[in-house]
Design a protein around this motif. Structure first.
Motif, short mmCIF file in Angstrom:
data_model
loop_
_atom_site.label_atom_id
_atom_site.label_comp_id
_atom_site.label_asym_id
_atom_site.label_seq_id
_atom_site.Cartn_x
_atom_site.Cartn_y
_atom_site.Cartn_z
N TYR A 34 20.18 0.68 40.44
CA TYR A 34 19.56 1.63 41.35
C TYR A 34 19.60 3.07 40.86
N GLY A 35 20.15 3.30 39.69
CA GLY A 35 20.28 4.66 39.18
C GLY A 35 19.42 4.89 37.96
N PRO A 36 19.89 5.76 37.07
CA PRO A 36 19.15 6.02 35.83
C PRO A 36 18.93 4.72 35.06
N LYS A 37 17.81 4.62 34.38
CA LYS A 37 17.46 3.40 33.65
C LYS A 37 18.18 3.30 32.30
N SER A 38 18.69 4.43 31.79
CA SER A 38 19.33 4.38 30.47
C SER A 38 20.38 5.49 30.35
N ARG A 39 21.22 5.35 29.33
CA ARG A 39 22.18 6.37 28.90
C ARG A 39 21.93 6.58 27.41
N TRP A 40 22.49 7.68 26.86
CA TRP A 40 22.21 7.95 25.45
C TRP A 40 23.46 8.25 24.64
N ILE A 41 23.30 7.97 23.34
CA ILE A 41 24.29 8.29 22.31
C ILE A 41 23.54 9.06 21.23
N GLU A 42 24.13 10.12 20.73
CA GLU A 42 23.52 10.91 19.67
C GLU A 42 24.31 10.72 18.39
N ILE A 43 23.63 10.33 17.33
CA ILE A 43 24.24 10.21 15.99
C ILE A 43 23.67 11.36 15.18
N TYR A 44 24.54 12.19 14.59
CA TYR A 44 24.05 13.40 13.92
C TYR A 44 24.74 13.64 12.58
N SER A 45 24.00 14.31 11.72
CA SER A 45 24.49 14.64 10.39
C SER A 45 25.40 15.86 10.47
N ASP A 115 27.57 -1.81 36.61
CA ASP A 115 27.74 -2.40 37.94
C ASP A 115 26.48 -3.20 38.26
N ASN A 116 26.56 -4.51 38.09
CA ASN A 116 25.41 -5.38 38.34
C ASN A 116 25.55 -6.02 39.72
N SER A 117 25.74 -5.18 40.73
CA SER A 117 25.78 -5.65 42.12
C SER A 117 24.38 -5.52 42.69
N GLN A 118 24.02 -6.47 43.55
CA GLN A 118 22.70 -6.42 44.16
C GLN A 118 22.85 -6.34 45.67
N ILE A 119 21.97 -5.57 46.28
CA ILE A 119 21.96 -5.52 47.74
C ILE A 119 21.09 -6.65 48.25
N SER A 120 21.30 -7.02 49.48
CA SER A 120 20.53 -8.10 50.10
C SER A 120 19.06 -7.72 50.22
N GLU A 121 18.18 -8.71 50.10
CA GLU A 121 16.73 -8.48 50.24
C GLU A 121 16.41 -7.90 51.62
N ALA A 122 17.22 -8.23 52.62
CA ALA A 122 16.96 -7.79 53.99
C ALA A 122 17.44 -6.36 54.26
N TYR A 123 18.16 -5.77 53.29
CA TYR A 123 18.71 -4.43 53.49
C TYR A 123 17.61 -3.39 53.59
N THR A 124 17.73 -2.49 54.55
CA THR A 124 16.85 -1.33 54.62
C THR A 124 17.73 -0.09 54.63
N GLU A 128 23.56 4.10 47.18
CA GLU A 128 24.27 5.08 46.37
C GLU A 128 24.21 4.65 44.91
N SER A 129 23.97 5.62 44.04
CA SER A 129 23.99 5.37 42.61
C SER A 129 24.50 6.63 41.93
N ASN A 130 25.44 6.46 41.01
CA ASN A 130 25.96 7.59 40.25
C ASN A 130 26.57 8.64 41.18
#
Length: 183
Positions: A34-45, A115-124, A128-130
């Motif tokens: 339910y939150g951001p779709k991705s996180r990042w790592i930076e590899i640098y010279s 966190d791979n928890s799912q809310i019920s389909e009936a939830y309205t 909360e995310s992040n």
């Protein structure tokens, strides 16, 4: 500002790794459905040289790109790797994955809480995310108008479903408790 210069070509230091949030313990902020779709790592010279890198992780962690080369000086002196989750194959509930970065002689193991928890389909309602609950403005609970002003919805305004504004825009200043309220 003084001129910027690359290190001398003879300097050969190993690449560096930085993560979203800047956590020095190498733990990324958590990911859930339910939150951001991705996180990042930076590899640098850190020197005027080139190094190949690769990313290894659990099968449900998608790293883009999985490998490549950083080369300084120039536009390829660093690489941002995006991490996302295949929620259908990730373990149910709270867990964490280890993401191993190997770049030249640098090896870093980064923790990615999931966190791979799912809310019920009936939830309205709103999930909360992040540590945040985000509610589109048009989903307010109550709106109270004054005799000269009220709230209006602006569809498609901003990054979410809508915005809300006080109308008319030429209304005089309002004073509580008689002013319009939005909850």
């Amino acid at each position: 500002m003084p001129a910027l210069k690359w290190p001398a070509a003879s300097i050969n230091k190993p690449p560096g790794v930085a993560i979203e949030g800047g956590n020095t313990n190498l733990e990324l902020p958590s990911l859930n459905r339910y939150g951001p779709k991705s996180r990042w790592i930076e590899i640098y010279s850190t020197s005027n040289s080139s190094s190949s890198y690769k990313v290894e992780s659990d099968i449900w962690v998608n790293a883009t790109p999985l490998n490549g080369t950083i080369k300084a000086p120039g536009d390829t002196a660093d690489q941002r790797v995006l991490l996302s989750i295949n929620w259908e194959t990730a373990p149910i509930g709270k867990t964490s994955s280890k993401v191993k970065i190997t770049a030249g002689s640098t090896t870093a193991t980064i923790t990615l809480p999931i966190d791979n928890s799912q809310i019920s389909e009936a939830y309205t309602g709103f999930v909360e995310s992040n540590k945040t609950i985000s509610i589109e403005p048009e989903h307010y609970t109550t709106a109270t108008s004054s005799s000269t002003a009220s709230y209006g919805i602006i569809p498609g305004y901003g990054r979410t479903l809508s915005g809300v504004t006080l109308l008319p825009i030429t209304a005089d200043s309002q004073t509580p408790p008689a002013s319009p309220k939005l909850s």
